[in-house]
Scaffold this motif. Structure first.
Motif, PDB file in Angstrom:
ATOM      1  N   GLY A 107     117.044  48.718 -12.702  1.00 38.39           N
ATOM      2  CA  GLY A 107     117.144  48.199 -14.065  1.00 38.39           C
ATOM      3  C   GLY A 107     115.815  47.583 -14.495  1.00 38.39           C
ATOM      4  O   GLY A 107     114.951  47.299 -13.669  1.00 38.39           O
ATOM      5  N   GLY A 108     115.669  47.404 -15.781  1.00 39.09           N
ATOM      6  CA  GLY A 108     114.504  46.689 -16.305  1.00 39.09           C
ATOM      7  C   GLY A 108     113.203  47.472 -16.299  1.00 39.09           C
ATOM      8  O   GLY A 108     112.130  46.895 -16.476  1.00 39.09           O
ATOM      9  N   VAL A 109     113.281  48.801 -16.115  1.00 43.08           N
ATOM     10  CA  VAL A 109     112.041  49.584 -16.073  1.00 43.08           C
ATOM     11  C   VAL A 109     111.707  50.229 -17.425  1.00 43.08           C
ATOM     12  O   VAL A 109     110.634  50.818 -17.573  1.00 43.08           O
ATOM     13  CB  VAL A 109     112.088  50.675 -14.970  1.00 43.08           C
ATOM     14  CG1 VAL A 109     112.114  50.050 -13.584  1.00 43.08           C
ATOM     15  CG2 VAL A 109     113.270  51.617 -15.155  1.00 43.08           C
ATOM     16  N   GLY A 110     112.646  50.129 -18.389  1.00 42.70           N
ATOM     17  CA  GLY A 110     112.339  50.662 -19.722  1.00 42.70           C
ATOM     18  C   GLY A 110     113.130  51.904 -20.109  1.00 42.70           C
ATOM     19  O   GLY A 110     112.749  52.605 -21.052  1.00 42.70           O
ATOM     20  N   LYS A 111     114.238  52.155 -19.417  1.00 39.19           N
ATOM     21  CA  LYS A 111     115.050  53.339 -19.755  1.00 39.19           C
ATOM     22  C   LYS A 111     115.521  53.279 -21.206  1.00 39.19           C
ATOM     23  O   LYS A 111     115.354  54.227 -21.960  1.00 39.19           O
ATOM     24  CB  LYS A 111     116.300  53.410 -18.854  1.00 39.19           C
ATOM     25  CG  LYS A 111     116.005  53.680 -17.408  1.00 39.19           C
ATOM     26  CD  LYS A 111     117.282  53.819 -16.584  1.00 39.19           C
ATOM     27  CE  LYS A 111     118.014  52.509 -16.381  1.00 39.19           C
ATOM     28  NZ  LYS A 111     117.262  51.491 -15.648  1.00 39.19           N
ATOM     29  N   SER A 112     116.151  52.156 -21.575  1.00 39.12           N
ATOM     30  CA  SER A 112     116.733  52.078 -22.920  1.00 39.12           C
ATOM     31  C   SER A 112     115.638  52.095 -23.979  1.00 39.12           C
ATOM     32  O   SER A 112     115.802  52.708 -25.043  1.00 39.12           O
ATOM     33  CB  SER A 112     117.584  50.813 -23.056  1.00 39.12           C
ATOM     34  OG  SER A 112     118.570  50.801 -22.056  1.00 39.12           O
ATOM     35  N   THR A 113     114.529  51.445 -23.687  1.00 32.57           N
ATOM     36  CA  THR A 113     113.403  51.429 -24.629  1.00 32.57           C
ATOM     37  C   THR A 113     112.930  52.855 -24.900  1.00 32.57           C
ATOM     38  O   THR A 113     112.736  53.255 -26.051  1.00 32.57           O
ATOM     39  CB  THR A 113     112.248  50.579 -24.043  1.00 32.57           C
ATOM     40  OG1 THR A 113     112.752  49.276 -23.763  1.00 32.57           O
ATOM     41  CG2 THR A 113     111.072  50.483 -24.997  1.00 32.57           C
ATOM     42  N   ASN A 136     106.002  53.658 -16.876  1.00 36.04           N
ATOM     43  CA  ASN A 136     106.100  52.735 -18.008  1.00 36.04           C
ATOM     44  C   ASN A 136     105.373  51.424 -17.682  1.00 36.04           C
ATOM     45  O   ASN A 136     105.154  51.106 -16.510  1.00 36.04           O
ATOM     46  CB  ASN A 136     107.579  52.460 -18.325  1.00 36.04           C
ATOM     47  CG  ASN A 136     107.750  51.627 -19.601  1.00 36.04           C
ATOM     48  OD1 ASN A 136     106.871  51.620 -20.473  1.00 36.04           O
ATOM     49  ND2 ASN A 136     108.848  50.924 -19.711  1.00 36.04           N
ATOM     50  N   MET A 137     105.049  50.697 -18.729  1.00 38.67           N
ATOM     51  CA  MET A 137     104.361  49.403 -18.639  1.00 38.67           C
ATOM     52  C   MET A 137     103.036  49.556 -17.904  1.00 38.67           C
ATOM     53  O   MET A 137     102.648  48.705 -17.111  1.00 38.67           O
ATOM     54  CB  MET A 137     105.238  48.348 -17.944  1.00 38.67           C
ATOM     55  CG  MET A 137     106.607  48.201 -18.582  1.00 38.67           C
ATOM     56  SD  MET A 137     107.469  46.746 -17.977  1.00 38.67           S
ATOM     57  CE  MET A 137     109.169  47.230 -18.229  1.00 38.67           C
ATOM     58  N   ILE A 192     103.424  55.320 -20.426  1.00 35.64           N
ATOM     59  CA  ILE A 192     103.701  54.478 -21.595  1.00 35.64           C
ATOM     60  C   ILE A 192     103.019  53.138 -21.331  1.00 35.64           C
ATOM     61  O   ILE A 192     103.252  52.524 -20.282  1.00 35.64           O
ATOM     62  CB  ILE A 192     105.226  54.260 -21.778  1.00 35.64           C
ATOM     63  CG1 ILE A 192     105.942  55.610 -21.907  1.00 35.64           C
ATOM     64  CG2 ILE A 192     105.506  53.367 -22.982  1.00 35.64           C
ATOM     65  CD1 ILE A 192     107.474  55.509 -21.878  1.00 35.64           C
ATOM     66  N   PRO A 193     102.138  52.687 -22.234  1.00 35.69           N
ATOM     67  CA  PRO A 193     101.408  51.452 -21.940  1.00 35.69           C
ATOM     68  C   PRO A 193     102.288  50.203 -22.009  1.00 35.69           C
ATOM     69  O   PRO A 193     103.332  50.206 -22.656  1.00 35.69           O
ATOM     70  CB  PRO A 193     100.336  51.408 -23.027  1.00 35.69           C
ATOM     71  CG  PRO A 193     100.857  52.247 -24.136  1.00 35.69           C
ATOM     72  CD  PRO A 193     101.747  53.288 -23.526  1.00 35.69           C
ATOM     73  N   MET A 194     101.820  49.168 -21.350  1.00 36.33           N
ATOM     74  CA  MET A 194     102.433  47.839 -21.465  1.00 36.33           C
ATOM     75  C   MET A 194     102.112  47.306 -22.859  1.00 36.33           C
ATOM     76  O   MET A 194     100.964  47.326 -23.276  1.00 36.33           O
ATOM     77  CB  MET A 194     101.768  46.949 -20.401  1.00 36.33           C
ATOM     78  CG  MET A 194     102.265  45.549 -20.399  1.00 36.33           C
ATOM     79  SD  MET A 194     103.891  45.584 -19.650  1.00 36.33           S
ATOM     80  CE  MET A 194     104.075  43.905 -19.246  1.00 36.33           C
ATOM     81  N   ASP A 195     103.110  46.880 -23.602  1.00 34.40           N
ATOM     82  CA  ASP A 195     102.861  46.274 -24.908  1.00 34.40           C
ATOM     83  C   ASP A 195     104.049  45.375 -25.240  1.00 34.40           C
ATOM     84  O   ASP A 195     104.955  45.744 -25.996  1.00 34.40           O
ATOM     85  CB  ASP A 195     102.675  47.359 -25.979  1.00 34.40           C
ATOM     86  CG  ASP A 195     102.333  46.766 -27.336  1.00 34.40           C
ATOM     87  OD1 ASP A 195     102.447  45.520 -27.496  1.00 34.40           O
ATOM     88  OD2 ASP A 195     101.959  47.531 -28.242  1.00 34.40           O
ATOM     89  N   LEU A 196     104.000  44.203 -24.630  1.00 39.09           N
ATOM     90  CA  LEU A 196     105.127  43.286 -24.716  1.00 39.09           C
ATOM     91  C   LEU A 196     105.455  42.904 -26.155  1.00 39.09           C
ATOM     92  O   LEU A 196     106.619  42.895 -26.558  1.00 39.09           O
ATOM     93  CB  LEU A 196     104.804  42.048 -23.874  1.00 39.09           C
ATOM     94  CG  LEU A 196     105.988  41.266 -23.357  1.00 39.09           C
ATOM     95  CD1 LEU A 196     106.916  42.158 -22.553  1.00 39.09           C
ATOM     96  CD2 LEU A 196     105.504  40.105 -22.487  1.00 39.09           C
ATOM     97  N   VAL A 232     107.195  45.789 -28.081  1.00 41.21           N
ATOM     98  CA  VAL A 232     108.519  46.145 -27.566  1.00 41.21           C
ATOM     99  C   VAL A 232     109.529  45.031 -27.838  1.00 41.21           C
ATOM    100  O   VAL A 232     110.630  45.282 -28.331  1.00 41.21           O
ATOM    101  CB  VAL A 232     108.456  46.465 -26.054  1.00 41.21           C
ATOM    102  CG1 VAL A 232     109.846  46.710 -25.495  1.00 41.21           C
ATOM    103  CG2 VAL A 232     107.583  47.682 -25.799  1.00 41.21           C
ATOM    104  N   ILE A 281     101.581  52.542 -27.895  1.00 45.88           N
ATOM    105  CA  ILE A 281     102.874  52.758 -27.236  1.00 45.88           C
ATOM    106  C   ILE A 281     103.724  53.769 -28.034  1.00 45.88           C
ATOM    107  O   ILE A 281     104.399  54.626 -27.448  1.00 45.88           O
ATOM    108  CB  ILE A 281     103.626  51.416 -27.014  1.00 45.88           C
ATOM    109  CG1 ILE A 281     104.884  51.663 -26.170  1.00 45.88           C
ATOM    110  CG2 ILE A 281     103.968  50.696 -28.308  1.00 45.88           C
ATOM    111  CD1 ILE A 281     105.503  50.427 -25.591  1.00 45.88           C
TER     112      ILE A 281
END
Ligand SMILES: Nc1ncnc2c1ncn2[C@@H]1O[C@H](COP(=O)(O)OP(=O)(O)O)[C@@H](O)[C@H]1O
Ligand SMILES: [Mg+2]
Length: 246
Positions: free
Chosen positions: A16-22, A181-182, A206-210, A213, A232
């Motif tokens: 979880g938390g790796v960016g699937k939903s994003t 991702n990130m 996919i770049p990190m762009d807090l 996102v 991104i």
């Protein structure tokens, strides 16, 4: 009914938390913005789906309602259960509460995806972080599986385990697109390192762009719409174009 079946694209990772939903949300929205594509987005993270929230839609019906009526489901009525987002993406939200997840069986998921394939050009499936039967039925329907990893060591370790399982389940290697991702060079682990550890080439990054996102997800507005110029967003567009080509 369509002549050719639409393509199911699953966004998956056993973490979880790796960016699937994003990725799932923004890719669906991007694809709906080009070529007049008809796009459905299915939230199969049955225990903790947050797509409705991320797209600021009211989940007035969910996958549980389709499940209840599954024997009568066909391509000409499936839209009655989907919710239209302003981007034209048709969304099938996850159950409202986790205990409703048990009503959804792998056979229902099979039927839902086969039905959507008769109607939509692309069916983007967001998944929960596990190798349960629900996810496996999505992976079985998929012409592409986007396997997401991030650049931290626990994620890379989990990706190695996850990719090994996917390979043992005999999904064709070229169906699996590895997405990093990130991505940010300053983290001290290079793209090459990740590829060596995972024994697989990274398809797209996919770049990190807090700030982009988090602000887009808090507003419920996918960033590919309002922040299309950000790198991104361009990286998501690249993934969409890549799907279009192959
Ligand atoms: N490229 C990115 N840059 C910065 N933050 C990101 C990026 N992708 C995802 N995130 C953030 O990471 C967290 C997990 O993302 P999410 O898409 O919910 O992952 P998953 O669906 O795999 O659990 C969220 O807070 C999201 O905003
Ligand atoms: Mg998610």
């Amino acid at each position: 009914m369509r002549e050719n079946k639409g393509k199911v694209i699953s966004v998956f990772s056993n973490k979880g938390g790796v960016g699937k939903s994003t990725l799932a949300v923004n890719l669906a929205v991007y694809l709906a913005s080009i070529d007049k594509n008809q796009v459905a987005l299915v939230d199969l993270d049955l225990m903790a789906g947050d797509i409705a929230l991320m797209m600021d839609i009211n989940p007035k019906s969910t996958i549980v309602d389709v499940t209840r009526d599954i024997s009568g489901i066909s391509y000409d009525i499936i839209d009655d259960y989907l919710i239209k987002h302003s981007s034209n993406v048709m969304v099938l939200p996850a159950p409202i509460t986790p205990e409703q997840a048990e009503f959804v069986s792998p056979t229902c998921v099979d039927k839902i995806l086969s039905t959507l394939m008769e109607k939509y050009d692309y069916i983007i499936v967001d998944t929960g972080p596990n190798f349960g039967d629900i996810n496996l039925s999505a992976l079985d329907h998929s012409s592409k599986i986007f396997y997401i990893t991030t650049i931290d060591i626990p994620a890379i370790k989990n990706s190695r385990v996850g990719l090994d399982i996917i390979r043992r389940l005999n999904y064709e290697e070229d169906k699996i697109g590895l997405i990093l991702n990130m991505h940010d060079k300053k983290y001290g682990v290079s793209q090459k390192d990740v590829e060596t550890i995972l024994n697989k080439k990274i398809s797209k990054m996919i770049p990190m762009d807090l700030s982009t996102v988090v602000s887009s997800s808090n507003k419920g507005e996918p960033f590919v719409i309002n922040m299309a110029k950000k790198s991104i967003s361009k990286s998501i567009a690249e993934i969409g174009q890549w799907l279009k080509e192959g």
